[in-house]
Design a protein around this motif. Structure first.
Motif, PDB file in Angstrom:
ATOM      1  N   LEU A 354       0.930  -1.079   0.041  1.00 41.88           N
ATOM      2  CA  LEU A 354       0.027   0.058  -0.048  1.00 41.88           C
ATOM      3  C   LEU A 354       0.847   1.108   0.050  1.00 41.88           C
ATOM      4  CD1 LEU A 354      -3.183   0.492   2.396  1.00 41.88           C
ATOM      5  CD2 LEU A 354      -1.979   2.504   1.258  1.00 41.88           C
ATOM      6  N   LEU A 355       0.825   2.123  -1.222  1.00 43.96           N
ATOM      7  CA  LEU A 355       1.797   3.080  -1.132  1.00 43.96           C
ATOM      8  C   LEU A 355       0.838   4.455  -1.305  1.00 43.96           C
ATOM      9  CD1 LEU A 355       4.170   1.697  -4.212  1.00 43.96           C
ATOM     10  CD2 LEU A 355       4.731   1.881  -1.606  1.00 43.96           C
ATOM     11  N   THR A 356       1.610   5.226  -0.860  1.00 45.26           N
ATOM     12  CA  THR A 356       0.705   6.880  -0.611  1.00 45.26           C
ATOM     13  C   THR A 356       2.108   7.750  -0.819  1.00 45.26           C
ATOM     14  OG1 THR A 356      -0.661   8.324   0.516  1.00 45.26           O
ATOM     15  CG2 THR A 356       0.765   7.034   1.723  1.00 45.26           C
ATOM     16  N   PHE A 357       1.810   9.362  -0.444  1.00 47.54           N
ATOM     17  CA  PHE A 357       2.784  10.277  -0.756  1.00 47.54           C
ATOM     18  C   PHE A 357       3.136  11.008   0.278  1.00 47.54           C
ATOM     19  CE2 PHE A 357       0.613   9.125  -4.543  1.00 47.54           C
ATOM     20  CZ  PHE A 357       1.552   9.087  -5.554  1.00 47.54           C
ATOM     21  N   THR A 358       2.450  10.710   1.565  1.00 51.54           N
ATOM     22  CA  THR A 358       3.256  11.614   2.792  1.00 51.54           C
ATOM     23  C   THR A 358       3.410  10.566   4.098  1.00 51.54           C
ATOM     24  OG1 THR A 358       0.796  12.060   3.624  1.00 51.54           O
ATOM     25  CG2 THR A 358       1.819  13.660   1.915  1.00 51.54           C
ATOM     26  N   ASN A 359       4.179  10.834   4.784  1.00 49.77           N
ATOM     27  CA  ASN A 359       4.447  10.205   5.917  1.00 49.77           C
ATOM     28  C   ASN A 359       3.322   9.929   6.887  1.00 49.77           C
ATOM     29  OD1 ASN A 359       7.056   9.404   5.366  1.00 49.77           O
ATOM     30  ND2 ASN A 359       7.691  11.545   6.094  1.00 49.77           N
ATOM     31  N   THR A 360       2.665  11.432   7.261  1.00 47.82           N
ATOM     32  CA  THR A 360       1.320  11.402   7.900  1.00 47.82           C
ATOM     33  C   THR A 360       0.327  10.504   7.341  1.00 47.82           C
ATOM     34  OG1 THR A 360       1.869  13.622   8.312  1.00 47.82           O
ATOM     35  CG2 THR A 360      -0.476  12.917   8.989  1.00 47.82           C
ATOM     36  N   GLY A 361       0.037  10.530   6.087  1.00 53.66           N
ATOM     37  CA  GLY A 361      -0.809   9.526   5.479  1.00 53.66           C
ATOM     38  C   GLY A 361      -0.451   8.230   5.452  1.00 53.66           C
ATOM     39  N   ALA A 362       0.814   7.738   5.468  1.00 53.16           N
ATOM     40  CA  ALA A 362       0.839   6.227   5.660  1.00 53.16           C
ATOM     41  C   ALA A 362       0.915   5.893   7.167  1.00 53.16           C
ATOM     42  CB  ALA A 362       2.333   6.219   5.128  1.00 53.16           C
ATOM     43  N   SER A 363       1.093   6.694   8.029  1.00 50.68           N
ATOM     44  CA  SER A 363       1.026   6.512   9.554  1.00 50.68           C
ATOM     45  C   SER A 363      -0.240   6.290  10.008  1.00 50.68           C
ATOM     46  CB  SER A 363       1.770   7.490  10.196  1.00 50.68           C
ATOM     47  OG  SER A 363       3.173   7.543  10.063  1.00 50.68           O
ATOM     48  N   GLU A 364      -1.402   7.185   9.371  1.00 46.47           N
ATOM     49  CA  GLU A 364      -2.591   7.422   9.716  1.00 46.47           C
ATOM     50  C   GLU A 364      -3.162   5.835   9.160  1.00 46.47           C
ATOM     51  OE1 GLU A 364      -6.718   9.441   9.128  1.00 46.47           O
ATOM     52  OE2 GLU A 364      -4.938  10.484   8.457  1.00 46.47           O
ATOM     53  N   MET A 365      -2.776   5.598   7.925  1.00 47.82           N
ATOM     54  CA  MET A 365      -3.411   4.304   7.330  1.00 47.82           C
ATOM     55  C   MET A 365      -3.117   2.891   7.770  1.00 47.82           C
ATOM     56  SD  MET A 365      -5.516   3.443   4.710  1.00 47.82           S
ATOM     57  CE  MET A 365      -5.354   4.722   3.369  1.00 47.82           C
ATOM     58  N   LYS A 366      -1.750   3.048   8.336  1.00 47.08           N
ATOM     59  CA  LYS A 366      -1.317   1.840   9.229  1.00 47.08           C
ATOM     60  C   LYS A 366      -1.908   1.714  10.385  1.00 47.08           C
ATOM     61  CE  LYS A 366       3.021  -0.690   9.550  1.00 47.08           C
ATOM     62  NZ  LYS A 366       4.612  -0.477   9.244  1.00 47.08           N
ATOM     63  N   GLU A 367      -2.260   2.737  11.034  1.00 44.24           N
ATOM     64  CA  GLU A 367      -2.745   2.710  12.396  1.00 44.24           C
ATOM     65  C   GLU A 367      -4.149   2.352  12.200  1.00 44.24           C
ATOM     66  OE1 GLU A 367      -3.309   5.663  16.374  1.00 44.24           O
ATOM     67  OE2 GLU A 367      -2.227   6.300  14.585  1.00 44.24           O
ATOM     68  N   ARG A 368      -4.977   2.873  11.198  1.00 47.17           N
ATOM     69  CA  ARG A 368      -6.340   2.422  11.109  1.00 47.17           C
ATOM     70  C   ARG A 368      -6.394   1.057  10.657  1.00 47.17           C
ATOM     71  NH1 ARG A 368     -10.655   6.678   8.833  1.00 47.17           N
ATOM     72  NH2 ARG A 368      -9.776   8.496   9.752  1.00 47.17           N
ATOM     73  N   ILE A 369      -5.492   0.313   9.948  1.00 49.21           N
ATOM     74  CA  ILE A 369      -5.499  -0.972   9.689  1.00 49.21           C
ATOM     75  C   ILE A 369      -5.538  -1.926  10.749  1.00 49.21           C
ATOM     76  CG2 ILE A 369      -4.329  -2.720   8.203  1.00 49.21           C
ATOM     77  CD1 ILE A 369      -3.883  -0.497   6.189  1.00 49.21           C
ATOM     78  N   GLY A 370      -4.503  -1.284  11.651  1.00 46.97           N
ATOM     79  CA  GLY A 370      -4.291  -2.203  13.023  1.00 46.97           C
ATOM     80  C   GLY A 370      -5.444  -2.246  13.604  1.00 46.97           C
ATOM     81  N   LEU A 371      -6.145  -1.089  13.957  1.00 46.39           N
ATOM     82  CA  LEU A 371      -7.189  -0.958  14.940  1.00 46.39           C
ATOM     83  C   LEU A 371      -8.388  -1.912  14.352  1.00 46.39           C
ATOM     84  CD1 LEU A 371      -7.322   2.934  15.477  1.00 46.39           C
ATOM     85  CD2 LEU A 371      -6.673   0.906  17.293  1.00 46.39           C
ATOM     86  N   TYR A 372      -8.508  -1.916  12.818  1.00 47.19           N
ATOM     87  CA  TYR A 372      -9.687  -2.892  12.287  1.00 47.19           C
ATOM     88  C   TYR A 372      -9.134  -4.302  12.493  1.00 47.19           C
ATOM     89  CZ  TYR A 372     -11.914   1.120  10.113  1.00 47.19           C
ATOM     90  OH  TYR A 372     -12.538   2.326   9.767  1.00 47.19           O
ATOM     91  N   CYS A 373      -7.956  -4.617  12.439  1.00 49.98           N
ATOM     92  CA  CYS A 373      -7.445  -6.073  12.726  1.00 49.98           C
ATOM     93  C   CYS A 373      -7.553  -6.351  14.077  1.00 49.98           C
ATOM     94  CB  CYS A 373      -5.890  -5.951  12.340  1.00 49.98           C
ATOM     95  SG  CYS A 373      -5.647  -6.162  10.537  1.00 49.98           S
ATOM     96  N   GLU A 374      -7.465  -5.628  14.845  1.00 55.67           N
ATOM     97  CA  GLU A 374      -7.913  -5.745  16.377  1.00 55.67           C
ATOM     98  C   GLU A 374      -9.527  -6.171  16.619  1.00 55.67           C
ATOM     99  OE1 GLU A 374      -6.730  -2.636  18.969  1.00 55.67           O
ATOM    100  OE2 GLU A 374      -4.522  -2.745  18.330  1.00 55.67           O
ATOM    101  N   ASP A 375     -10.178  -5.421  15.772  1.00 56.36           N
ATOM    102  CA  ASP A 375     -11.613  -5.572  15.853  1.00 56.36           C
ATOM    103  C   ASP A 375     -11.860  -7.084  15.169  1.00 56.36           C
ATOM    104  OD1 ASP A 375     -12.371  -3.085  16.989  1.00 56.36           O
ATOM    105  OD2 ASP A 375     -13.109  -2.238  15.262  1.00 56.36           O
ATOM    106  N   PHE A 376     -11.251  -7.414  14.492  1.00 55.57           N
ATOM    107  CA  PHE A 376     -11.475  -8.714  13.595  1.00 55.57           C
ATOM    108  C   PHE A 376     -10.718  -9.683  14.517  1.00 55.57           C
ATOM    109  CE2 PHE A 376     -11.825  -6.832   9.311  1.00 55.57           C
ATOM    110  CZ  PHE A 376     -12.989  -7.217   9.061  1.00 55.57           C
ATOM    111  N   GLY A 377      -9.945  -9.472  15.534  1.00 56.72           N
ATOM    112  CA  GLY A 377      -9.389 -10.579  16.585  1.00 56.72           C
ATOM    113  C   GLY A 377      -8.183 -10.993  15.700  1.00 56.72           C
ATOM    114  N   LEU A 378      -7.705 -10.314  14.517  1.00 59.18           N
ATOM    115  CA  LEU A 378      -6.494 -10.810  14.042  1.00 59.18           C
ATOM    116  C   LEU A 378      -5.073 -10.143  14.962  1.00 59.18           C
ATOM    117  CD1 LEU A 378      -7.324  -9.876  10.500  1.00 59.18           C
ATOM    118  CD2 LEU A 378      -7.521 -12.033  11.487  1.00 59.18           C
ATOM    119  N   ASN A 379      -4.241 -11.263  15.021  1.00 57.00           N
ATOM    120  CA  ASN A 379      -2.801 -10.995  15.616  1.00 57.00           C
ATOM    121  C   ASN A 379      -1.847 -10.948  14.389  1.00 57.00           C
ATOM    122  OD1 ASN A 379      -0.802 -10.838  17.169  1.00 57.00           O
ATOM    123  ND2 ASN A 379      -0.409 -12.974  17.529  1.00 57.00           N
ATOM    124  N   ILE A 380      -1.668  -9.567  13.790  1.00 52.22           N
ATOM    125  CA  ILE A 380      -0.848  -9.386  12.625  1.00 52.22           C
ATOM    126  C   ILE A 380       0.218  -8.372  12.949  1.00 52.22           C
ATOM    127  CG2 ILE A 380      -1.057  -8.145  10.253  1.00 52.22           C
ATOM    128  CD1 ILE A 380      -2.632 -10.388  10.286  1.00 52.22           C
TER     129      ILE A 380
END
Length: 929
Positions: A354-380
């Motif tokens: 997953l590629l984007t153009f700003t460090n802020t955008g990449a950090s926010e995207m990664k954090e959101r994916i992590g939170l959704y994975c927690e909701d799914f009960g995934l250990n990623i």
């Protein structure tokens, strides 16, 4: 009675705070560099005296002047040569023009109005007769005649350009407010008391500054008349002395009695003079703002209600797809949720890119994916997932393959300071004669020195892949489009020496951001199937409208190389493509299917959940005026809301007053300051608005990168480095200690105590002059720099960014050298505060992208100027669309009515004003049904 030098009758010496701490000021020294500048001025005056009085030969005087200039520490030998040539021409022009025989003056003193005793050092005294142009009334008419009259003139030579004018009413800036000139005039009157001019009863008395460098000088011709009035080299305060009534007060005397009295009563100096004051680091000290702690919040999976369009995007699994995602349509949530679903379906994290153009955008995207994975009960393990920027992705590839790319060790990204230093050294060794070496470092709208010009040229040479002298015209044209005016000869010479710069980077294992993508292509030439080993199955690009040609080609190679490829999803909005100056091109998203050469499935996320219906309708109307776009309109999901307000103003002051009135009204309505944003085109507009807000006592915060030079802690660090290389520069030691003490040192200690404290610190810092091991010195320097950090709640992100640059160096010597280089080359360096802070938000339209506020005041005055060309209109309109859609509840669009031109006089001078086209479009948008 107060005793004072005449040089102290101006500027910072008007400041009461300065006088309160005069003991401290007198104990501080500017250091060797300042004395070298003074010695240069002394050398120029000595050369004139040697020619006028000693009658030395010109060659002998020139040789002595060369020695003085050798010690003045110029940027390059060519810079010194040009300054020397200019100074010598100025010297000869005056000497050849001066036909009188002056008397050389020593230190003198006068007592103006019994207020104080003033000592001054003028250079020359002239006395004799000269012709004056006079006027008289004859039969009701004014007639001009010429009269030969006695005069006495006291002269001070000034080396620089005029800093005083005949008409200015500013303190110290006009002849009628310049106290030193009046003291010289008083001395001329004292001489007039003793002189006799054939029984003449009135003597002309004059005090003059002779400026060796005229206001209009570009090239000095030694045959020019120094005293030509058009040149404005001479500035004179004139009066009359009456032999029969020597105590008579003239209008000049009355004026200056008032001026001296005001000087004694003055409380503060002109802001222009503050900048050069020894105590400026105290007066202008700024503490870092305290941030507001906010946590990323997002809906849990159970509370998310997806639209049909969002479900289709999240469910896409195979092939190629373009998501046309409008502002506020929830694209980040969709991309993050789709990624989390892929992981829940068993896709290996390493198979997702997953590629984007700003460090802020990449950090926010990664954090959101992590939170959704927690909701799914995934250990990623999120580190196994490639969620990054194009630059970081390229940097990783270069580091993993540095041997194959010809580097001896892992290359490091060069920063602008190192780049400037390398290019400066190349310009020292290779003189590009048609560049401005005189103003070597200067980067102003109308003065581009050799260094900033070469930096911009090298950037274009790399970007456009220019390599031959035949490319000179291309470089010249590209430079002119970026406001750098160079000749074809200079362009050819810059192309010729560019290879040295590239070689230097390579030998030093350094790369630029632009090199990352170029090196990937170099790697692909050697190994066309390089990306096969990555084995990406799902490739996602966010903010795809910001893609460049090189990035698009890399993406195609990743897709074609992957044997396990399953999907390529691009998400973006052509209406938000606003970074054309960085090489991005909206055609890659507009013509995605054609450029990719594959069948593409289109999705549209157009429901805007951010802004009111009125704001969305307004933005849609602005956007619809563009021809080169994906045809689509945002669909508002919120209530109608307040109408969009568009206001036009004839004058800038009226516009600013209106903006302030809106802000005050919103504050009265109990809106938090951070809910209000002022968006403009340029940083200068933001700073001006910031000044107005400060005057009104309203707190504000700038979202744009802040200049590092204006940061008080960085100023302290630079001062420390200067002191460590010149222990006579006690002013720099004071600046450092003031910053360490959060500018409270003068509140806590008396002047004598501060000077005593500084003596103790000098002994501590003498540690750095010993032969102790470099690693120990480095550790001690790090601790001294860390003393400058603020408290944790008010940690200074800008200073932290500076330390990050400094701490990459391995030795004390390299670290100190870098800080000194930063002081030399870092004027344009800036860093952004990323945390949340209280205050009215000030930001440029470009920096506002991805943000939102309840209330937005959008100034569009600078969108249209005389340099606007047709091909830029659509990008400006997209910028307008982006800034307008930052508003959630209320949008105010303000602008000056006219983009440029003058009003004329209604008679023989025509009205050339051109209306701001974007303002006209905004007006139509609010009245159009």
């Amino acid at each position: 009675m107060l005793e004072i030098e005449s040089k102290k009758l101006k500027g910072t010496y008007r400041c009461q705070f300065y006088h309160e701490h005069e003991k401290l000021v007198s104990g501080l020294d500017e250091g060797k560099k300042s004395s070298l500048i003074y010695q240069k001025a002394v050398a120029i005056k000595k050369a004139i005296n040697d020619l006028l009085f000693q009658k030395k030969k010109e060659d002998e005087v020139l040789e002595e002047l060369k020695i003085a200039f050798d010690e003045a520490g110029y940027a390059t030998p060519e810079t010194k040569k040009r300054h020397l040539e200019e100074a010598w021409s100025q010297i000869l022009r005056y000497v050849y023009s001066e036909k009188r025989q002056p008397e050389c003056l020593t230190q003198k003193s006068v007592i103006p109005f019994q207020f104080m005793k003033v000592s001054f050092k003028a250079d020359y005294l002239f006395a004799g007769y000269k012709t004056y142009k006079r006027k008289t009334r004859v039969n009701g008419k004014t007639e001009t005649f010429y009269s030969k009259e006695p005069y006495i003139e006291v002269v001070r030579l000034r080396v620089g350009k005029p800093d005083v004018t005949m008409r200015s009413k500013k303190k110290d800036k006009g002849v009628m407010t310049c106290l030193e000139l009046y003291c010289m005039l008083m001395y001329a009157k004292e001489i007039a008391r003793k002189k006799r001019f054939n029984e003449k009863k009135i003597i002309n008395v004059e005090a003059s500054y002779y400026y060796l460098r005229g206001d209009k000088d570009k090239v000095v011709d030694i045959t020019d008349d120094f005293f030509d009035e058009k040149k404005k080299n001479v500035l004179t305060l004139s009066d009359m002395f009456f032999i029969d009534n020597p105590e008579r007060l003239t209008d000049i005397d009355v004026n200056f009695k008032k001026e001296f009295n005001e000087f004694l009563q003055s409380k503060e100096c002109d802001p222009e003079n503050c900048e050069h004051c020894v105590l400026n680091s105290v007066c202008s000290f700024t503490k870092p703002p305290e941030y507001i702690e906010k946590k990323l919040t997002q809906k849990t999976l159970s509370s998310i209600s997806l639209t049909e369009a969002q479900e289709k995007v999240i469910g896409f699994r195979k092939g190629f797809a373009r998501v046309n995602a409008g502002a506020g349509a929830g694209k980040t949530m969709c991309v993050a949720l789709r990624t989390a679903f892929l992981l829940s379906e068993g896709v290996n994290p390493s198979k997702i890119c997953l590629l984007t153009f700003t460090n802020t955008g990449a950090s926010e995207m990664k954090e959101r994916i992590g939170l959704y994975c927690e909701d799914f009960g995934l250990n990623i393990n999120m580190d196994d997932l490639t969620v990054t920027t194009f630059n970081a992705f390229g940097d990783k590839i270069v580091h993993e393959n540095f041997h194959e790319l010809g580097f001896e060790k892992e290359p490091r990204l060069i920063d602008d300071i190192e780049k400037s230093k390398i290019i400066a050294e190349i310009l020292r060794d290779n003189v590009i004669t048609e560049l401005d070496y005189r103003n070597f470092y200067m980067s102003m709208p109308f003065v581009k020195g050799a260094l900033p010009t070469a930096k911009k040229a090298f950037e274009i040479i790399k970007r456009e892949n220019l390599s031959n002298a035949s490319d000179a015209d291309i470089l010249k044209t590209k430079m002119q489009s970026e406001k750098y005016d160079i000749t074809a000869i200079a362009a050819a010479e810059l192309i010729a020496v560019y290879g040295e710069y590239d070689d230097c980077l390579h030998k030093s294992n350094l790369i630029e951001y632009a090199d990352q993508e170029l090196l990937i292509f170099e790697l692909l030439k050697k190994n066309p199937f390089y990306f096969e080993d990555y084995g990406f199955e799902h490739i996602i690009v966010d903010e795809f409208q910001d893609t460049s040609q090189l990035q698009f080609e890399i993406l195609k190679n990743i897709i074609n190389s992957s044997l396990e490829f399953k999907s390529f999803l691009v998400v973006g909005d052509d209406s938000q493509s606003i970074f054309g100056f960085r090489g991005s091109d909206p055609r890659f998203i507009i013509e995605f299917e054609k450029k990719l050469g594959e069948d593409v499935q289109d999705f549209y996320l157009l429901e805007n959940h951010r802004s009111t219906e009125n704001i969305i309708n307004f933005a849609n109307k602005i956007n619809s005026l563009n021809q080169n776009r994906v045809v689509k309109d945002l669909i508002p999901t919120r209530e109608k809301g307040e109408p969009v307000v568009v206001e036009a103003f004839e004058k800038k002051d009226a516009e600013e007053d209106y903006i302030i009135s809106v802000i005050k009204k919103k504050i009265e309505e109990k809106h938090p300051l951070e809910d209000i944003a002022y968006i403009a085109s340029t940083r200068s507009q933001l700073l001006k608005m910031g000044t107005r807000l400060t005057e009104e006592g309203i707190q504000w915060i700038m979202l744009n990168p802040e200049p590092m030079f204006s940061n008080s802690r960085i100023e302290g660090a630079l001062a420390l480095a200067r002191y460590l290389t010149d222990d006579t520069a006690t002013k720099d030691l004071f600046v450092y200690l003031n910053a360490v003490n959060d500018s409270e040192i003068l509140e806590k200690k008396a002047d004598e105590e501060i000077l005593a404290f500084m003596e103790k610190q000098k002994k501590s810092l003498s540690f750095f002059d010993t032969d102790i091991d470099d690693s120990v010195k480095k550790k001690r320097l790090v601790s001294y720099l860390e003393f400058l950090k603020g408290n944790e709640k008010a940690s200074d992100e800008v200073y932290e960014a500076f330390l990050k640059k400094v701490f990459i160096w391995d030795t004390y010597k390299d670290m100190l050298e870098y800080i000194l280089d930063f002081g030399l080359y870092g004027e344009k360096e800036a860093a952004k505060r990323c945390k949340d802070y209280p205050g009215i938000v000030l930001t440029t339209a470009h920096s506002s992208k991805g943000m939102e506020w309840p209330i937005v005041i959008n100034e569009i005055s600078k969108y249209h100027d005389k340099n606007l060309v047709n091909e830029d209109v659509e990008e400006k309109r997209r910028l307008f669309f982006v800034s307008a859609t930052r508003a959630r509840d209320e949008l105010y669009v303000v602008s000056q009515k006219y983009a440029y031109g003058s009003k004329g006089n209604g008679k023989n001078i025509p009205d050339t004003r051109v209306q701001n086209r974007f303002l006209e479009e905004a007006v139509k948008a609010v009245i159009q049904k």
